[in-house]
Design a protein around this motif. Sequence first.
Motif, PDB file in Angstrom:
ATOM      1  N   GLU A   3       0.834  -1.198   0.000  1.00  0.00           N
ATOM      2  CA  GLU A   3       0.000   0.000   0.000  1.00  0.00           C
ATOM      3  C   GLU A   3       0.872   1.252   0.000  1.00  0.00           C
ATOM      4  OE1 GLU A   3      -2.946   2.345   3.137  1.00  0.00           O
ATOM      5  OE2 GLU A   3      -2.112   0.370   3.617  1.00  0.00           O
ATOM      6  N   THR A   4       0.505   2.227  -0.813  1.00  0.00           N
ATOM      7  CA  THR A   4       1.182   3.519  -0.813  1.00  0.00           C
ATOM      8  C   THR A   4       0.510   4.408   0.224  1.00  0.00           C
ATOM      9  OG1 THR A   4       1.787   3.355  -3.153  1.00  0.00           O
ATOM     10  CG2 THR A   4       1.787   5.546  -2.168  1.00  0.00           C
ATOM     11  N   VAL A   5       1.256   4.787   1.234  1.00  0.00           N
ATOM     12  CA  VAL A   5       0.703   5.602   2.315  1.00  0.00           C
ATOM     13  C   VAL A   5       0.779   7.086   1.973  1.00  0.00           C
ATOM     14  CG1 VAL A   5       0.997   6.264   4.739  1.00  0.00           C
ATOM     15  CG2 VAL A   5       1.148   3.857   4.063  1.00  0.00           C
ATOM     16  N   LEU A   6       1.856   7.496   1.310  1.00  0.00           N
ATOM     17  CA  LEU A   6       1.996   8.887   0.873  1.00  0.00           C
ATOM     18  C   LEU A   6       2.333   8.907  -0.600  1.00  0.00           C
ATOM     19  CD1 LEU A   6       2.310  11.977   1.400  1.00  0.00           C
ATOM     20  CD2 LEU A   6       4.740  11.513   1.842  1.00  0.00           C
ATOM     21  N   ALA A   7       1.580   9.670  -1.361  1.00  0.00           N
ATOM     22  CA  ALA A   7       1.871   9.859  -2.788  1.00  0.00           C
ATOM     23  C   ALA A   7       1.828  11.345  -3.105  1.00  0.00           C
ATOM     24  CB  ALA A   7       0.872   9.099  -3.644  1.00  0.00           C
ATOM     25  N   LEU A   8       2.950  11.866  -3.550  1.00  0.00           N
ATOM     26  CA  LEU A   8       3.045  13.249  -4.011  1.00  0.00           C
ATOM     27  C   LEU A   8       3.266  13.204  -5.519  1.00  0.00           C
ATOM     28  CD1 LEU A   8       5.491  14.676  -1.301  1.00  0.00           C
ATOM     29  CD2 LEU A   8       2.988  14.684  -1.261  1.00  0.00           C
ATOM     30  N   ARG A  86      -5.030  15.200   9.293  1.00  0.00           N
ATOM     31  CA  ARG A  86      -3.713  15.484   9.872  1.00  0.00           C
ATOM     32  C   ARG A  86      -3.630  14.956  11.303  1.00  0.00           C
ATOM     33  NH1 ARG A  86      -3.697  20.516   8.462  1.00  0.00           N
ATOM     34  NH2 ARG A  86      -4.444  21.378  10.440  1.00  0.00           N
ATOM     35  N   ARG A  87      -4.696  15.121  12.065  1.00  0.00           N
ATOM     36  CA  ARG A  87      -4.703  14.703  13.467  1.00  0.00           C
ATOM     37  C   ARG A  87      -4.659  13.187  13.607  1.00  0.00           C
ATOM     38  NH1 ARG A  87      -9.770  16.818  15.703  1.00  0.00           N
ATOM     39  NH2 ARG A  87      -8.687  18.820  15.852  1.00  0.00           N
ATOM     40  N   SER A  88      -5.362  12.476  12.739  1.00  0.00           N
ATOM     41  CA  SER A  88      -5.490  11.031  12.904  1.00  0.00           C
ATOM     42  C   SER A  88      -4.473  10.227  12.102  1.00  0.00           C
ATOM     43  CB  SER A  88      -6.904  10.578  12.509  1.00  0.00           C
ATOM     44  OG  SER A  88      -7.161  10.869  11.144  1.00  0.00           O
ATOM     45  N   ASP A  89      -4.021  10.745  10.954  1.00  0.00           N
ATOM     46  CA  ASP A  89      -3.217   9.938  10.033  1.00  0.00           C
ATOM     47  C   ASP A  89      -1.755  10.351   9.934  1.00  0.00           C
ATOM     48  OD1 ASP A  89      -5.466   8.486   9.475  1.00  0.00           O
ATOM     49  OD2 ASP A  89      -5.871   9.433   7.543  1.00  0.00           O
ATOM     50  N   VAL A  90      -1.411  11.531  10.456  1.00  0.00           N
ATOM     51  CA  VAL A  90      -0.058  12.057  10.274  1.00  0.00           C
ATOM     52  C   VAL A  90       0.547  12.444  11.619  1.00  0.00           C
ATOM     53  CG1 VAL A  90       1.365  13.775   9.101  1.00  0.00           C
ATOM     54  CG2 VAL A  90      -0.762  12.990   8.022  1.00  0.00           C
ATOM     55  N   GLY A  91       1.798  12.035  11.825  1.00  0.00           N
ATOM     56  CA  GLY A  91       2.545  12.462  13.000  1.00  0.00           C
ATOM     57  C   GLY A  91       3.734  13.304  12.566  1.00  0.00           C
ATOM     58  N   LEU A 161       3.413   9.881  17.758  1.00  0.00           N
ATOM     59  CA  LEU A 161       2.799   8.581  17.523  1.00  0.00           C
ATOM     60  C   LEU A 161       1.558   8.351  18.372  1.00  0.00           C
ATOM     61  CD1 LEU A 161       5.532   8.198  16.111  1.00  0.00           C
ATOM     62  CD2 LEU A 161       5.542   5.845  16.960  1.00  0.00           C
ATOM     63  N   ALA A 162       1.170   9.351  19.154  1.00  0.00           N
ATOM     64  CA  ALA A 162       0.096   9.173  20.134  1.00  0.00           C
ATOM     65  C   ALA A 162      -1.195   8.676  19.512  1.00  0.00           C
ATOM     66  CB  ALA A 162      -0.151  10.484  20.875  1.00  0.00           C
ATOM     67  N   ASN A 163      -1.565   9.200  18.348  1.00  0.00           N
ATOM     68  CA  ASN A 163      -2.833   8.826  17.714  1.00  0.00           C
ATOM     69  C   ASN A 163      -2.685   7.724  16.674  1.00  0.00           C
ATOM     70  OD1 ASN A 163      -4.513  10.584  19.182  1.00  0.00           O
ATOM     71  ND2 ASN A 163      -3.979  12.308  17.867  1.00  0.00           N
ATOM     72  N   ALA A 164      -1.590   6.959  16.774  1.00  0.00           N
ATOM     73  CA  ALA A 164      -1.341   5.830  15.868  1.00  0.00           C
ATOM     74  C   ALA A 164      -1.492   6.234  14.408  1.00  0.00           C
ATOM     75  CB  ALA A 164      -2.269   4.668  16.213  1.00  0.00           C
ATOM     76  N   PRO A 165      -0.705   7.220  13.949  1.00  0.00           N
ATOM     77  CA  PRO A 165      -0.829   7.682  12.571  1.00  0.00           C
ATOM     78  C   PRO A 165      -0.344   6.637  11.569  1.00  0.00           C
ATOM     79  CG  PRO A 165       1.123   8.617  13.553  1.00  0.00           C
ATOM     80  CD  PRO A 165       0.397   7.901  14.662  1.00  0.00           C
ATOM     81  N   LYS A 166      -0.728   6.826  10.322  1.00  0.00           N
ATOM     82  CA  LYS A 166      -0.232   5.969   9.248  1.00  0.00           C
ATOM     83  C   LYS A 166       1.119   6.456   8.735  1.00  0.00           C
ATOM     84  CE  LYS A 166      -4.837   4.715   7.477  1.00  0.00           C
ATOM     85  NZ  LYS A 166      -5.667   5.536   8.392  1.00  0.00           N
ATOM     86  N   LEU A 167       1.350   7.757   8.859  1.00  0.00           N
ATOM     87  CA  LEU A 167       2.528   8.390   8.263  1.00  0.00           C
ATOM     88  C   LEU A 167       3.225   9.263   9.296  1.00  0.00           C
ATOM     89  CD1 LEU A 167       4.204   9.233   5.701  1.00  0.00           C
ATOM     90  CD2 LEU A 167       2.515  11.068   5.392  1.00  0.00           C
ATOM     91  N   LEU A 168       4.543   9.119   9.378  1.00  0.00           N
ATOM     92  CA  LEU A 168       5.357   9.971  10.235  1.00  0.00           C
ATOM     93  C   LEU A 168       6.219  10.859   9.345  1.00  0.00           C
ATOM     94  CD1 LEU A 168       6.425  10.639  13.117  1.00  0.00           C
ATOM     95  CD2 LEU A 168       8.228   8.956  12.686  1.00  0.00           C
ATOM     96  N   LEU A 169       6.197  12.164   9.612  1.00  0.00           N
ATOM     97  CA  LEU A 169       7.031  13.131   8.911  1.00  0.00           C
ATOM     98  C   LEU A 169       7.975  13.759   9.932  1.00  0.00           C
ATOM     99  CD1 LEU A 169       4.231  14.837   6.789  1.00  0.00           C
ATOM    100  CD2 LEU A 169       5.869  13.115   6.003  1.00  0.00           C
ATOM    101  N   ALA A 170       9.269  13.733   9.640  1.00  0.00           N
ATOM    102  CA  ALA A 170      10.251  14.243  10.592  1.00  0.00           C
ATOM    103  C   ALA A 170      11.233  15.160   9.880  1.00  0.00           C
ATOM    104  CB  ALA A 170      11.000  13.088  11.259  1.00  0.00           C
ATOM    105  N   ASP A 171      11.442  16.342  10.450  1.00  0.00           N
ATOM    106  CA  ASP A 171      12.328  17.344   9.862  1.00  0.00           C
ATOM    107  C   ASP A 171      13.545  17.507  10.765  1.00  0.00           C
ATOM    108  OD1 ASP A 171      13.428  19.374   8.396  1.00  0.00           O
ATOM    109  OD2 ASP A 171      11.712  20.729   8.527  1.00  0.00           O
TER     110      ASP A 171
END
Length: 228
Positions: A3-8, A86-91, A161-171
Amino acid sequence: MSETVLALTGITKVYNRGLPSEVNVLRGVDLSVKRGEVVALVAPSGAGKSTLLHIAGLLDTPDGGEVAIAGARMTGLSDRRRTETRRSDVGFIYQFHHLLPEFTALENIVLPQLANGSSRQAAEARARDLLGRVGVAERADHRPAALSGGEQQRVAFCRALANAPKLLLADEPTGNLDPATSDRVFETLMDLVRSTGLSALIATHNLDLAARMDRTVHLDAGRIAMTP
């Protein structure tokens, strides 16, 4: 096929559009992250990696192109729906932890769960579990000022990770730490990501850290290139 979780697709972003100082930051970025994949995003300063992460995480909108998260197109969503996604799927994890100073480590992880509809009991149980996974359970009742830099960033990981996201973005998630602490904290992050099956896009200048991820992509001149 995974499964593709993020597609740009074809992402463009222009600042100061129509002005003499117009800057084309992103020039048609195509990038995907599969379920369970950890991708390093390497870019020189000013290349637009933070802009790209903000667009991927629905904090900003592109001037052109399409963002899809877990197969759902984000174009045209209302502000409310974008916020919910954003709240539910992304950390998010940033170079600086941005913990709320007046709340304890535990409370910093509980609050986003309450905003997402969790009960206080369930939120506290998950927060304690996450703190235990990153080795700072005994610091749950301490405010950020009483924590070391590495401990603060571990708490920030848990919050993301609190809301069990599908995608983590880290800068640059370890960019504010000394080399030894950075290495230990990064290892904690990778263990956490792997154990939860997260997909992650992690921006870093550190090529040694990038090499420990599944693959590396480079953002340069507004476009993505794969590492050979």
